[in-house]
Design a protein around this motif. Structure first.
Motif, PDB file in Angstrom:
ATOM      1  N   SER A  35       0.811  -1.223   0.000  1.00 47.84           N
ATOM      2  CA  SER A  35       0.000   0.000   0.000  1.00 47.84           C
ATOM      3  C   SER A  35       0.841   1.269   0.000  1.00 47.84           C
ATOM      4  O   SER A  35       0.337   2.336  -0.328  1.00 47.84           O
ATOM      5  CB  SER A  35      -0.933   0.009   1.216  1.00 47.84           C
ATOM      6  N   SER A  36       2.128   1.159   0.357  1.00 46.29           N
ATOM      7  CA  SER A  36       2.998   2.342   0.378  1.00 46.29           C
ATOM      8  C   SER A  36       4.041   2.237  -0.718  1.00 46.29           C
ATOM      9  O   SER A  36       4.160   1.223  -1.404  1.00 46.29           O
ATOM     10  CB  SER A  36       3.688   2.473   1.738  1.00 46.29           C
ATOM     11  N   LYS A  37       4.834   3.308  -0.863  1.00 42.98           N
ATOM     12  CA  LYS A  37       5.876   3.334  -1.878  1.00 42.98           C
ATOM     13  C   LYS A  37       7.097   2.508  -1.489  1.00 42.98           C
ATOM     14  O   LYS A  37       7.939   2.226  -2.331  1.00 42.98           O
ATOM     15  CB  LYS A  37       6.335   4.776  -2.130  1.00 42.98           C
ATOM     16  N   SER A  46      -2.754  -3.645  -1.208  1.00 42.55           N
ATOM     17  CA  SER A  46      -3.404  -2.639  -2.040  1.00 42.55           C
ATOM     18  C   SER A  46      -3.148  -2.959  -3.511  1.00 42.55           C
ATOM     19  O   SER A  46      -2.124  -3.544  -3.864  1.00 42.55           O
ATOM     20  CB  SER A  46      -2.864  -1.242  -1.719  1.00 42.55           C
ATOM     21  N   LEU A  47      -4.079  -2.530  -4.369  1.00 42.93           N
ATOM     22  CA  LEU A  47      -3.929  -2.669  -5.826  1.00 42.93           C
ATOM     23  C   LEU A  47      -3.589  -1.327  -6.475  1.00 42.93           C
ATOM     24  O   LEU A  47      -3.698  -1.189  -7.691  1.00 42.93           O
ATOM     25  CB  LEU A  47      -5.224  -3.223  -6.432  1.00 42.93           C
ATOM     26  N   ARG A  48      -3.146  -0.371  -5.679  1.00 39.01           N
ATOM     27  CA  ARG A  48      -2.935   0.986  -6.196  1.00 39.01           C
ATOM     28  C   ARG A  48      -1.889   1.033  -7.306  1.00 39.01           C
ATOM     29  O   ARG A  48      -2.001   1.819  -8.245  1.00 39.01           O
ATOM     30  CB  ARG A  48      -2.519   1.935  -5.060  1.00 39.01           C
ATOM     31  N   TRP A  49      -0.884   0.170  -7.238  1.00 38.88           N
ATOM     32  CA  TRP A  49       0.194   0.233  -8.234  1.00 38.88           C
ATOM     33  C   TRP A  49      -0.247  -0.371  -9.559  1.00 38.88           C
ATOM     34  O   TRP A  49       0.258   0.009 -10.619  1.00 38.88           O
ATOM     35  CB  TRP A  49       1.442  -0.440  -7.703  1.00 38.88           C
ATOM     36  N   TYR A  50      -1.191  -1.316  -9.510  1.00 42.96           N
ATOM     37  CA  TYR A  50      -1.742  -1.854 -10.751  1.00 42.96           C
ATOM     38  C   TYR A  50      -2.641  -0.822 -11.420  1.00 42.96           C
ATOM     39  O   TYR A  50      -2.638  -0.678 -12.651  1.00 42.96           O
ATOM     40  CB  TYR A  50      -2.511  -3.153 -10.463  1.00 42.96           C
ATOM     41  N   ALA A  51      -3.405  -0.098 -10.616  1.00 41.48           N
ATOM     42  CA  ALA A  51      -4.232   0.984 -11.163  1.00 41.48           C
ATOM     43  C   ALA A  51      -3.354   2.070 -11.774  1.00 41.48           C
ATOM     44  O   ALA A  51      -3.636   2.589 -12.861  1.00 41.48           O
ATOM     45  CB  ALA A  51      -5.122   1.568 -10.069  1.00 41.48           C
ATOM     46  N   SER A  52      -2.267   2.387 -11.071  1.00 38.87           N
ATOM     47  CA  SER A  52      -1.331   3.393 -11.578  1.00 38.87           C
ATOM     48  C   SER A  52      -0.688   2.930 -12.879  1.00 38.87           C
ATOM     49  O   SER A  52      -0.485   3.728 -13.806  1.00 38.87           O
ATOM     50  CB  SER A  52      -0.249   3.659 -10.522  1.00 38.87           C
ATOM     51  N   GLN A  55      -2.972   3.289 -15.877  1.00 37.52           N
ATOM     52  CA  GLN A  55      -3.186   4.685 -16.250  1.00 37.52           C
ATOM     53  C   GLN A  55      -1.934   5.346 -16.809  1.00 37.52           C
ATOM     54  O   GLN A  55      -1.980   6.483 -17.266  1.00 37.52           O
ATOM     55  CB  GLN A  55      -3.665   5.478 -15.021  1.00 37.52           C
ATOM     56  N   THR A 231       5.340   1.119  -9.189  1.00 38.15           N
ATOM     57  CA  THR A 231       4.706   0.658 -10.413  1.00 38.15           C
ATOM     58  C   THR A 231       5.577  -0.385 -11.108  1.00 38.15           C
ATOM     59  O   THR A 231       5.080  -1.259 -11.823  1.00 38.15           O
ATOM     60  CB  THR A 231       4.446   1.852 -11.357  1.00 38.15           C
TER      61      THR A 231
END
Length: 623
Positions: A35-37, A46-52, A55, A231
């Motif tokens: 979830s963090s960098k 978290s899936l935030r890096w896949y979303a990033s 995009q 990412t």
């Protein structure tokens, strides 16, 4: 009993080998869901890096370039290599041995030598670097591997097979496709796998022969590593997943097909080979058409070529600039000022460069730049006066400030006392912190530290003073056991792996915002104040658009977003003050020291001094 124990040890050994091979892959996959960098501290799923990743248009384009280049290079090099291997088998021994020896040279040649050679070749031929030069380069280094894979199979052929086939009524083409190639299939497939893997994976050669905004995955990932960017983990995980699926498909699907259709097991395979050939040709055609469409379907009438350091600009701002001025920005990144200069020497053309102070000084002296029309830069009054009128361009005739900062010491306040921190550069010689120190892996920055600690100018060319600085670094190396690090120092200091690090102020700003236990000092002995700026080359095709680009990045909102993305001190005074009072409140690294007489800017080094620096630094690193 003895055999059983040997079997157990053998299994343990195999398990350890597989763990050594695959543990890094497992770690990459795990941290792709972090979830963090952080690249070393898992804080939650978290899936935030896949979303990033999805995009990120730059990554999507890079994947397309990598796949198309790899497929086309594999097809073409396989055809060329197979034909060449067959032809070599029919030549005289002397010529054959000579050609095989020549074929070994590209295989044994270091990638960097091949890269520079190809770059100079394309430049001397006047070829514009981009997709086609990268494709030609990949074909060039893949073909020798195909020849090496196929030729041993050719040597094992019975030379009378082709004649026998033609005696039975086959045409020469049929003899080749139905008799010779099926026998050579194992060698051809080995060449295909080697070619595709090497092409898809290549970085060094691609980096030097690409241009015009064309980047493969390796180049994009390398640029991402300049700052923490998780990412990369998501991208790597997806690549690993695709490879696993392909391997499973090749292993399982043929078996499933044979079980379901046992009657086809003994049929002639010529139809499959023909269909495979047609499919590969169709795929190649589609890839070529797709590439042509991607490169040539821009609706913008104007182009601007920008060359900047990696991870040093918010790319969303580029898209907004393109929309606002109905243009296309061809954006490329470099590793260092020296890499940028090498590309210029090789004939690569850009409109805007973003080099550092000493390189701007050199480019001015060597007549690479053209003066700016400041009347077209409407936001010039917003520039902080502290970043104007520097020695490398006293009247800012050629340069518009981009970012600025200094080099200092980042330290863990829980480990290093304030009294020790006040020692400045001498802190890096304090035996209490032996083994807990990162030095910046840069000959000029590290020599700067030593020279300032000794009370000398960091721009000195005096051999005696440089020898003393070398002795200082050797003593530090032997007593303090420092780790010479680059951008990886960011995550390591956030995680608290060491107590002290020499870093750039922008990196320190980001690190301190993530880890409040860290402090930052600018040593009283003096340090390096650096300035990066936008300059316009003499080969600029559209000077008005280039100046609009510079002005765009001086607009308050754009400058604010850019400095929030990069982390360094903005040249726009209002943005600089806002960041100091809000986003980076209380973080001293964001506020470069101004007017201190012992601080200096790097000047351009002559060839002899640069050579001496390099020699001394090589000795320091040769432990």
């Amino acid at each position: 009993m003895q055999k059983k124990s040997k079997g157990i040890f053998s299994k343990i050994y195999i398990a350890l080998c597989f763990a050594f091979f695959y543990l890094p892959i497992v770690v990459t996959i795990v941290f792709s869901f972090n979830s963090s960098k952080s690249l070393s501290n898992f804080t939650g799923f978290s899936l935030r890096w896949y979303a990033s990743l999805l995009q990120n248009g730059e990554v999507v384009k890079a994947v397309y370039v990598s796949v198309t280049i790899a497929v086309l290079a594999t097809i073409i090099s396989t055809v060329l290599g197979t034909i060449t291997a067959i032809g070599l088998s029919k030549t005289r021994k002397i010529l054959r041995d000579a050609m095989l020896s020549l074929n070994d040279i590209p295989i044994l040649n270091p990638d960097i030598v091949t890269a520079i050679s190809l770059m100079l070749l394309f430049s001397s031929l006047g070829m514009e670097k981009g997709y086609m030069t990268m494709l030609l380069a990949h074909i060039g280094f893949c073909t020798p591997f195909v020849i090496t894979s196929v030729y041993p199979k050719v040597r094992g052929l019975d030379p009378s097979l082709a004649d026998a086939a033609m005696d039975l009524g086959a045409t020469p083409f049929q003899a080749l496709t139905k008799v010779i190639l099926p026998i050579l299939r194992p060698g051809i497939f080995a060449g295909i796998l080697l070619s595709f893997t090497m092409s898809f994976d290549d970085f060094v050669i691609s980096y030097f022969v690409s241009g015009n905004g064309v980047k493969n995955i390796s180049i994009v990932v390398y640029n991402m590593t300049k700052r923490i960017n998780s990412t990369i983990n998501a991208l790597s995980t997806l690549v690993i997943l695709v490879i696993i699926l392909v391997l499973v498909a090749f292993r399982i699907l043929p078996r499933v097909h044979r079980k379901r259709h046992p009657e086809e097991a003994g049929k002639d395979k010529s139809r499959k080979n023909r269909n495979l050939g047609i499919g590969m040709a169709a795929l190649a055609g589609l890839l070529v058409l797709g590439t042509w469409a991607a490169v040539h379907t821009s609706g913008a009438s104007r182009e601007l070529r920008v060359y900047n350091a990696g991870e040093y600009m918010d790319l969303d701002l580029l898209k907004e600039f393109e929309q606002k001025y109905n243009c296309t920005v061809i954006y490329e990144t470099f590793e260092s000022n020296e890499t940028m200069y090498t590309k210029l020497l090789a004939g690569d053309q850009y409109d805007i460069l973003v080099p550092s102070d000493y390189m701007i000084e050199r480019l001015i002296k060597e007549d690479y730049l053209q003066p700016l029309d400041w009347d077209l830069i409407s936001n010039k009054d917003a520039i902080n006066p502290d970043v104007l009128g520097k020695d490398y361009d006293p009247d800012n005739t050629y340069s518009v400030p981009y970012f600025w900062g200094n080099v200092g010491i980042l330290y863990d306040k829980r480990v290093v006392s304030q009294e020790d921190a006040a020692q400045g550069w001498d802190l890096l010689m304090n035996p209490k912190y032996a083994g807990r120190l990162y030095m910046y892996d840069s000959e000029r920055d590290s020599m700067m530290v030593a020279l300032k600690a000794l009370g000398y100018s960091m721009n000195t060319s005096d051999p005696q003073q440089l020898q003393e600085a070398y002795d200082w670094l050797i003593k530090q190396r032997d007593t303090m056991k420092p780790i010479y690090a680059g951008d990886d120092v960011i995550d390591n200091m956030i995680s608290g792996n060491k107590a002290i690090a020499v870093v750039y102020s922008g990196d320190a700003t980001y690190i301190m915002s993530e880890n409040p236990n860290l402090g930052y000092i600018m040593p009283d002995q003096g340090t390096n104040l650096w300035y990066d700026a936008m300059v316009m080359t003499k080969s600029c095709r559209n000077t008005e658009l280039a100046e609009e680009f510079m002005d765009f990045f001086l607009e308050k909102d754009n400058a604010l977003r850019n400095t929030q993305f990069v982390g360094y001190s903005s040249p726009v005074e209002s943005v600089y003050e806002q960041m100091q009072n809000e986003d980076y409140e209380g973080i001293s690294a964001y506020v470069p020291r101004v007017g201190y007489e012992k601080d200096e800017i790097f000047h351009y080094q002559d060839a002899e001094t640069k050579k001496l620096f390099a020699q001394l630094w090589t000795k320091v690193k040769a432990q």
